[in-house]
Each structure stands twice: as C-alpha cells, then as structure tokens.
Design a protein around this motif. Structure first.
Motif, PDB file in Angstrom:
ATOM      1  N   ILE A  21       0.840  -1.200   0.000  1.00  0.00           N
ATOM      2  CA  ILE A  21       0.000   0.000   0.000  1.00  0.00           C
ATOM      3  C   ILE A  21       0.876   1.252   0.000  1.00  0.00           C
ATOM      4  O   ILE A  21       0.610   2.218  -0.732  1.00  0.00           O
ATOM      5  CB  ILE A  21      -0.957  -0.018   1.204  1.00  0.00           C
ATOM      6  N   GLU A  22       1.951   1.244   0.766  1.00  0.00           N
ATOM      7  CA  GLU A  22       2.845   2.397   0.792  1.00  0.00           C
ATOM      8  C   GLU A  22       3.630   2.528  -0.509  1.00  0.00           C
ATOM      9  O   GLU A  22       3.888   3.652  -0.973  1.00  0.00           O
ATOM     10  CB  GLU A  22       3.788   2.297   1.992  1.00  0.00           C
ATOM     11  N   LEU A  23       3.999   1.421  -1.113  1.00  0.00           N
ATOM     12  CA  LEU A  23       4.635   1.475  -2.430  1.00  0.00           C
ATOM     13  C   LEU A  23       3.693   2.103  -3.450  1.00  0.00           C
ATOM     14  O   LEU A  23       4.110   2.908  -4.293  1.00  0.00           O
ATOM     15  CB  LEU A  23       5.034   0.072  -2.894  1.00  0.00           C
ATOM     16  N   LYS A 296     -11.895   4.052 -10.188  1.00  0.00           N
ATOM     17  CA  LYS A 296     -11.746   3.170 -11.339  1.00  0.00           C
ATOM     18  C   LYS A 296     -10.291   2.744 -11.475  1.00  0.00           C
ATOM     19  O   LYS A 296      -9.404   3.574 -11.675  1.00  0.00           O
ATOM     20  CB  LYS A 296     -12.230   3.860 -12.625  1.00  0.00           C
ATOM     21  N   SER A 297     -10.068   1.450 -11.396  1.00  0.00           N
ATOM     22  CA  SER A 297      -8.727   0.871 -11.487  1.00  0.00           C
ATOM     23  C   SER A 297      -8.537   0.185 -12.833  1.00  0.00           C
ATOM     24  O   SER A 297      -9.301  -0.722 -13.186  1.00  0.00           O
ATOM     25  CB  SER A 297      -8.543  -0.148 -10.356  1.00  0.00           C
ATOM     26  N   LEU A 298      -7.532   0.626 -13.569  1.00  0.00           N
ATOM     27  CA  LEU A 298      -7.111  -0.092 -14.774  1.00  0.00           C
ATOM     28  C   LEU A 298      -5.790  -0.826 -14.528  1.00  0.00           C
ATOM     29  O   LEU A 298      -5.524  -1.851 -15.133  1.00  0.00           O
ATOM     30  CB  LEU A 298      -6.954   0.874 -15.950  1.00  0.00           C
ATOM     31  N   GLY A 299      -4.977  -0.296 -13.644  1.00  0.00           N
ATOM     32  CA  GLY A 299      -3.670  -0.888 -13.370  1.00  0.00           C
ATOM     33  C   GLY A 299      -2.612  -0.302 -14.289  1.00  0.00           C
ATOM     34  O   GLY A 299      -2.857  -0.086 -15.485  1.00  0.00           O
ATOM     35  N   HIS A 300      -1.427  -0.056 -13.734  1.00  0.00           N
ATOM     36  CA  HIS A 300      -0.373   0.603 -14.500  1.00  0.00           C
ATOM     37  C   HIS A 300       0.981  -0.007 -14.202  1.00  0.00           C
ATOM     38  O   HIS A 300       1.230  -0.508 -13.099  1.00  0.00           O
ATOM     39  CB  HIS A 300      -0.377   2.105 -14.216  1.00  0.00           C
ATOM     40  N   VAL A 301       1.852   0.086 -15.183  1.00  0.00           N
ATOM     41  CA  VAL A 301       3.150  -0.568 -15.047  1.00  0.00           C
ATOM     42  C   VAL A 301       3.962   0.041 -13.913  1.00  0.00           C
ATOM     43  O   VAL A 301       4.805  -0.643 -13.323  1.00  0.00           O
ATOM     44  CB  VAL A 301       3.924  -0.522 -16.387  1.00  0.00           C
ATOM     45  N   VAL A 302       3.736   1.307 -13.552  1.00  0.00           N
ATOM     46  CA  VAL A 302       4.477   1.874 -12.426  1.00  0.00           C
ATOM     47  C   VAL A 302       4.173   1.120 -11.142  1.00  0.00           C
ATOM     48  O   VAL A 302       5.028   1.014 -10.242  1.00  0.00           O
ATOM     49  CB  VAL A 302       4.210   3.381 -12.253  1.00  0.00           C
ATOM     50  N   GLN A 303       2.960   0.574 -11.035  1.00  0.00           N
ATOM     51  CA  GLN A 303       2.620  -0.238  -9.864  1.00  0.00           C
ATOM     52  C   GLN A 303       3.423  -1.541  -9.866  1.00  0.00           C
ATOM     53  O   GLN A 303       3.910  -1.986  -8.826  1.00  0.00           O
ATOM     54  CB  GLN A 303       1.121  -0.534  -9.863  1.00  0.00           C
ATOM     55  N   ASP A 304       3.550  -2.145 -11.042  1.00  0.00           N
ATOM     56  CA  ASP A 304       4.325  -3.377 -11.166  1.00  0.00           C
ATOM     57  C   ASP A 304       5.808  -3.121 -10.922  1.00  0.00           C
ATOM     58  O   ASP A 304       6.489  -3.898 -10.240  1.00  0.00           O
ATOM     59  CB  ASP A 304       4.133  -3.986 -12.561  1.00  0.00           C
ATOM     60  N   LEU A 305       6.312  -2.020 -11.486  1.00  0.00           N
ATOM     61  CA  LEU A 305       7.733  -1.710 -11.334  1.00  0.00           C
ATOM     62  C   LEU A 305       8.070  -1.378  -9.885  1.00  0.00           C
ATOM     63  O   LEU A 305       9.108  -1.816  -9.371  1.00  0.00           O
ATOM     64  CB  LEU A 305       8.115  -0.550 -12.247  1.00  0.00           C
ATOM     65  N   ALA A 306       7.209  -0.607  -9.227  1.00  0.00           N
ATOM     66  CA  ALA A 306       7.467  -0.275  -7.824  1.00  0.00           C
ATOM     67  C   ALA A 306       7.544  -1.540  -6.983  1.00  0.00           C
ATOM     68  O   ALA A 306       8.428  -1.685  -6.122  1.00  0.00           O
ATOM     69  CB  ALA A 306       6.375   0.654  -7.300  1.00  0.00           C
ATOM     70  N   SER A 307       6.639  -2.479  -7.249  1.00  0.00           N
ATOM     71  CA  SER A 307       6.618  -3.735  -6.499  1.00  0.00           C
ATOM     72  C   SER A 307       7.833  -4.599  -6.836  1.00  0.00           C
ATOM     73  O   SER A 307       8.485  -5.159  -5.939  1.00  0.00           O
ATOM     74  CB  SER A 307       5.336  -4.504  -6.811  1.00  0.00           C
TER      75      SER A 307
END
Length: 326
Positions: A21-23, A296-307
């Motif tokens: 969540i913090e990421l 509305k959530s589509l999801g983004h690569v910045v979320q994947d990269l941060a994780s």
C-alpha cells in the motif's frame, strides 16, 4: 551474466499488503506528478476473453525501468491457476542488461488490491466497516486482505455467479481473516447497506446498479481493464464522485466511464481527479458522508515496477531468489 528470478512464493512471502500500500502511494503520486514514463498498454485481444499485453515503463528518475509481459486467461480460475501469467522484467540502470524476472501474476494480484485499499482509505467514510466483494477469483481474495489493512471490517458480503463457489470463497476467506463472511444469491442482496464495494468480476455487462448502492458507499471498480466490458451501470457513474488511477487511460479505456459519456450523461469533467492527486493534496476526495465515490482501477506498469524493484532490492540484500546464468 546472471539474472535474479523471483518466483510466486517469493512474491507472496515478501510483498505484504501493508508495505505494498505504501509502495502504491509513492507510485501513484509520482504518476500524477508526471515523474514516470509509460505508454498506453498494448493489448492483443484473442478469443474467449483472452488477452496478451505488454506494459513498458520507467520511474525513479528513469533509472528503474522494465516491462510487464502478461497473458490473461479468465478461465484459469477453474483450473486452479491465476488468470494473469507472465513476468515483470527489470533492466540494470547503468548498462541496460536484463537483471531480474519477477512473477507477474502474484504482483498483479497484490498491487491491484493494495492500490484499491489506498483509494479506499482516501475515499471511503472513516467509519466504513461492511465490505461487499463481487467475484471470487484472485482479486476477490486479495481485495479482502488489502481492504482490512485500511478499515476495521465487521462483515464481508460476497456474490458470484456460481453460488456454491461464492459460499466456498466466503467460508475460506472468512476463516483466513477472522471476519464474519456470508455469500448471497444476488448482487442487490450482497451490496445492501455495504460501506465499501469491490467489483472484481469478468462481467461483460453491468452487474452493479445505482439503485442498489446505498448513500455514502465507496466503490472500487476493478474487473474491466479495457474499453468494452463494464461492471457498473451508467446511472451509478452519473451518481458518483468519480476518481481514476490515471486520467488519460481511463478516458481511453475505462469502459464504464466511456459508456456513460457516449450516452451523453457525463463529459470528461465528471472525472474529478486521479487518486495520486488526492493523495498529493492537490485535489479533493470525498466531500460528504452521503456521497457515493468511485475509484476506477485499470492498473499501470508503475505499480508493477514499484513492487518488482522493491522485491529485487530485498532479495539482493537478503540473499534469496534464484540466480540463473543468462
């Protein structure tokens, strides 16, 4: 040269919801500030709702770059498999060499729910305690786990097309989190008096209607990730204070928003803010306790990269993961 492989069990063990969540907080603020690089996701749509997608991007001053390459097979849940299959690949910032492969399915499950939890914390009423989950797949599981990190839940209500599977999910997740959890035969019953609703289905047409949503409810709309399938009706979009993970992408690919706009019910101004702007304090979130809010959530690569970069750093420091010659 070797690359670090971080598998599903590694991700599940090391990427806890509270940390994720913090990421997501940092990633979504950076996205809204224009501090990341990404292009609209490239999706190949195949038969039976199957998709193949490529999502490249960069963040962290363009030093942390990579891509998610993923297939989406909705029927995998019935096979005991995740719907999202593939890797997040990371490249060494100085040389551009491939440096890590991380399990994309598990990252997607956790970071999507963590982003919804972050939005819920900003947009739901402070006293919200009843959660309704529509669906019983990977995202249904992860959304329960994530939402309980930001609100003290007293009850979980579940709906799914197969009531037997919905009941099995309710029993399983209720036992896991220690919260009273029940399945219902209809969406209307499941969402009645709910404070928070998460739609995590593969529905092609709306299943959640404005008439069934109580005043003051917060809704995370998660299941549809491209223009086409819609989980909520136009009237609910119109009724809501509407927020997005990313404005440009939702205007182009947010099916529910597009349908309401094309019906002449709203214009682009109905999208009030990105969640990163709310988190950053530059835009307002909920205004009153009786408002219905939508994220509305589509999801983004910045979320994947941060994780993925977080996991890579933990693995490099902790000496876990698998090194493979390449």
């Amino acid at each position: 040269m070797t690359i670090l492989v971080i598998g599903r069990e590694d991700v599940r063990r090391e990427l806890d919801y509270k940390s994720c969540i913090e990421l997501m907080r940092s990633a979504m603020i950076a996205l809204s500030r224009g501090e990341t690089l990404q292009i609209p996701r490239q999706i190949v749509r195949m038969d039976n709702g199957r998709m193949f997608g490529v999502m490249p991007g960069a963040m962290g001053g363009q030093r942390e770059f990579g891509a998610k390459i993923v297939s989406v097979f909705p029927e995998n849940h019935a096979r005991g498999l995740q719907s999202h299959q593939g890797p997040v690949i990371l490249f060494e910032p100085e040389t551009g060499t491939l440096t890590a492969i991380v399990h994309a399915g598990e990252i997607t499950a956790i970071r999507t729910a963590a982003a919804s939890a972050l939005a819920t914390d900003q947009l739901a009423r402070a006293d919200a305690e009843i959660l309704a989950i529509l669906g019983y797949g990977d995202q249904a599981h992860s959304h329960v786990r994530a939402i309980r990190e930001v609100r003290k839940l007293s009850q979980i209500r579940v709906w799914g097309r197969d009531i037997a599977k919905a009941r099995a999910f309710a029993e399983e997740i209720g036992a896991e989190v220690g919260i009273d959890c029940h399945a219902f035969d209809s969406v209307a019953e499941a969402v009645r008096d709910a404070d928070i609703i998460c739609t995590t289905t593969a529905a092609q047409e709306p299943i959640l209607f404005a008439k069934d949503v109580a005043a003051g409810t917060h809704v995370n709309v998660v299941g549809s990730s491209f223009a086409g399938p819609a989980e909520i009706d136009n009237a609910l979009v119109l009724r809501s204070r509407y927020f997005a993970d990313h404005r440009e992408h939702v205007l182009a690919q947010g099916a529910e928003f597009i349908r309401a706009r094309e019906a002449g019910l709203i214009d682009e101004g109905h999208l009030l803010a990105e969640i990163g702007e709310v988190l950053d304090g530059t835009k307002a979130g909920r205004g009153a306790d009786d408002e219905v809010t939508i994220y509305k959530s589509l999801g983004h690569v910045v979320q994947d990269l941060a994780s993925a970069w977080h996991l890579y750093q933990k693995a490099s420091e902790g000496g876990w993961g698998t090194r493979v010659a390449f």
